[in-house]
Write a protein that holds these residues in place. Structure first.
Motif, mmCIF file in Angstrom:
data_model
loop_
_atom_site.group_PDB
_atom_site.id
_atom_site.type_symbol
_atom_site.label_atom_id
_atom_site.label_comp_id
_atom_site.label_asym_id
_atom_site.label_seq_id
_atom_site.Cartn_x
_atom_site.Cartn_y
_atom_site.Cartn_z
ATOM 1 N N ARG A 186 47.095 10.701 -21.240
ATOM 2 C CA ARG A 186 47.419 9.998 -22.482
ATOM 3 C C ARG A 186 48.558 10.662 -23.251
ATOM 4 N N GLY A 187 48.515 11.971 -23.347
ATOM 5 C CA GLY A 187 49.559 12.678 -24.063
ATOM 6 C C GLY A 187 49.384 12.695 -25.570
ATOM 7 N N HIS A 188 48.265 12.198 -26.047
ATOM 8 C CA HIS A 188 47.969 12.246 -27.483
ATOM 9 C C HIS A 188 46.462 12.206 -27.658
ATOM 10 N N GLY A 189 46.010 12.684 -28.794
ATOM 11 C CA GLY A 189 44.586 12.680 -29.092
ATOM 12 C C GLY A 189 44.369 12.791 -30.585
ATOM 13 N N SER A 190 43.188 12.383 -31.014
ATOM 14 C CA SER A 190 42.855 12.412 -32.431
ATOM 15 C C SER A 190 41.343 12.525 -32.575
ATOM 16 N N ALA A 191 40.896 13.330 -33.540
ATOM 17 C CA ALA A 191 39.462 13.484 -33.757
ATOM 18 C C ALA A 191 39.186 13.802 -35.220
ATOM 19 N N VAL A 192 38.104 13.224 -35.718
ATOM 20 C CA VAL A 192 37.579 13.559 -37.034
ATOM 21 C C VAL A 192 36.225 14.191 -36.782
ATOM 22 N N VAL A 193 36.050 15.456 -37.227
ATOM 23 C CA VAL A 193 34.843 16.209 -36.902
ATOM 24 C C VAL A 193 34.295 16.885 -38.165
ATOM 25 N N PRO A 194 32.969 16.788 -38.366
ATOM 26 C CA PRO A 194 32.356 17.468 -39.511
ATOM 27 C C PRO A 194 31.788 18.830 -39.131
ATOM 28 N N THR A 195 31.698 19.687 -40.104
ATOM 29 C CA THR A 195 30.878 20.894 -40.051
ATOM 30 C C THR A 195 30.296 21.038 -41.451
ATOM 31 N N ASP A 196 29.017 20.780 -41.564
ATOM 32 C CA ASP A 196 28.352 20.788 -42.865
ATOM 33 C C ASP A 196 29.125 19.910 -43.850
ATOM 34 N N ASP A 219 33.791 25.234 -48.251
ATOM 35 C CA ASP A 219 33.474 26.515 -47.633
ATOM 36 C C ASP A 219 34.523 26.808 -46.552
ATOM 37 N N PRO A 220 35.314 27.880 -46.715
ATOM 38 C CA PRO A 220 36.397 28.152 -45.762
ATOM 39 C C PRO A 220 35.932 28.270 -44.312
ATOM 40 N N GLN A 221 34.780 28.868 -44.077
ATOM 41 C CA GLN A 221 34.284 28.988 -42.704
ATOM 42 C C GLN A 221 33.994 27.617 -42.116
ATOM 43 N N HIS A 222 33.393 26.727 -42.893
ATOM 44 C CA HIS A 222 33.106 25.370 -42.418
ATOM 45 C C HIS A 222 34.395 24.587 -42.198
ATOM 46 N N VAL A 223 35.366 24.781 -43.086
ATOM 47 C CA VAL A 223 36.661 24.112 -42.947
ATOM 48 C C VAL A 223 37.320 24.520 -41.634
ATOM 49 N N LEU A 224 37.368 25.823 -41.368
ATOM 50 C CA LEU A 224 37.988 26.306 -40.138
ATOM 51 C C LEU A 224 37.243 25.820 -38.900
ATOM 52 N N GLU A 225 35.932 25.833 -38.960
ATOM 53 C CA GLU A 225 35.144 25.362 -37.811
ATOM 54 C C GLU A 225 35.410 23.887 -37.549
ATOM 55 N N ALA A 226 35.451 23.071 -38.587
ATOM 56 C CA ALA A 226 35.729 21.644 -38.409
ATOM 57 C C ALA A 226 37.123 21.429 -37.824
ATOM 58 N N ILE A 227 38.110 22.183 -38.310
ATOM 59 C CA ILE A 227 39.480 22.044 -37.803
ATOM 60 C C ILE A 227 39.541 22.380 -36.315
ATOM 61 N N PHE A 228 38.946 23.500 -35.922
ATOM 62 C CA PHE A 228 39.063 23.919 -34.525
ATOM 63 C C PHE A 228 38.217 23.065 -33.583
ATOM 64 N N LYS A 229 37.094 22.540 -34.059
ATOM 65 C CA LYS A 229 36.333 21.589 -33.225
ATOM 66 C C LYS A 229 37.137 20.304 -33.045
ATOM 67 N N ALA A 230 37.754 19.811 -34.107
ATOM 68 C CA ALA A 230 38.573 18.597 -34.004
ATOM 69 C C ALA A 230 39.772 18.833 -33.087
ATOM 70 N N LEU A 231 40.359 20.017 -33.152
ATOM 71 C CA LEU A 231 41.470 20.352 -32.263
ATOM 72 C C LEU A 231 41.029 20.296 -30.806
ATOM 73 N N GLY A 232 39.864 20.850 -30.497
ATOM 74 C CA GLY A 232 39.358 20.820 -29.126
ATOM 75 C C GLY A 232 39.143 19.411 -28.610
ATOM 76 N N VAL A 233 38.587 18.545 -29.442
ATOM 77 C CA VAL A 233 38.358 17.152 -29.039
ATOM 78 C C VAL A 233 39.700 16.439 -28.831
ATOM 79 N N ALA A 234 40.650 16.646 -29.742
ATOM 80 C CA ALA A 234 41.955 16.000 -29.611
ATOM 81 C C ALA A 234 42.688 16.483 -28.355
ATOM 82 N N LEU A 235 42.585 17.768 -28.043
ATOM 83 C CA LEU A 235 43.204 18.281 -26.810
ATOM 84 C C LEU A 235 42.558 17.652 -25.578
#
Length: 149
Positions: A53-63, A122-138
């Motif tokens: 595909r060459g592209h991806g997108s994800a919306v992911v929650p953490t708390d 919560d910065p830890q939750h923000v970072l976790e949500a960002i990196f989980k969404a990055l993994g799904v998009a990749l």
């Protein structure tokens, strides 16, 4: 002495590949930037496979945090983000290191990367949500365009 980090990743077709990342000890910012670039370069072949595909997108929650990451394998590495955690520390590290990592990853892999924090305090939750969404998009960007393996 080099620090070694072993990573296992899978693309949508379930073919695993192993990565070993070795870094010469430096200050945290230099190590994080080097790790991001190296990981991006290691992922480049998987992201540019014919028919992907060459592209991806994800919306992911953490708390309470909700992050959206969208990416395109474009050969151009801009990062657009509304997240600013420069004044916050998580796990003893400055969290602006996450931004440095994302910029270096985009540069190493040739990704256009968009990171949006929709909600979160919560910065830890923000970072976790960002990196989980990055993994799904990749992972999505590695999927076959026609949906078949």
């Amino acid at each position: 002495m080099l620090g070694a980090y072993a990573l296992t990743a899978r693309c949508e077709d379930h073919r695993p590949f192993d990565l070993v990342l070795e870094l010469a000890p430096e200050d945290a910012e230099a190590e994080v930037a080097a790790a991001g670039r190296a990981l991006g370069q290691a992922l480049m072949d998987a992201l540019r496979t014919d028919g992907s595909r060459g592209h991806g997108s994800a919306v992911v929650p953490t708390d309470e945090a909700l992050a959206h990451v969208a990416l395109e394998v474009s050969g151009r590495p801009p990062v657009a983000s509304n997240v600013d955690l420069a004044d916050v520390r998580v796990g003893g590290l400055e969290t602006d290191l996450a931004a440095s990592f994302l910029h270096s990853l985009a540069e190493g892999a040739g990704l256009t990367l968009h990171v949006r924090l929709i909600e979160g305090s919560d910065p830890q939750h923000v970072l976790e949500a960002i990196f989980k969404a990055l993994g799904v998009a990749l992972a999505q960007s590695c999927e076959a365009r026609n949906g078949k393996e």
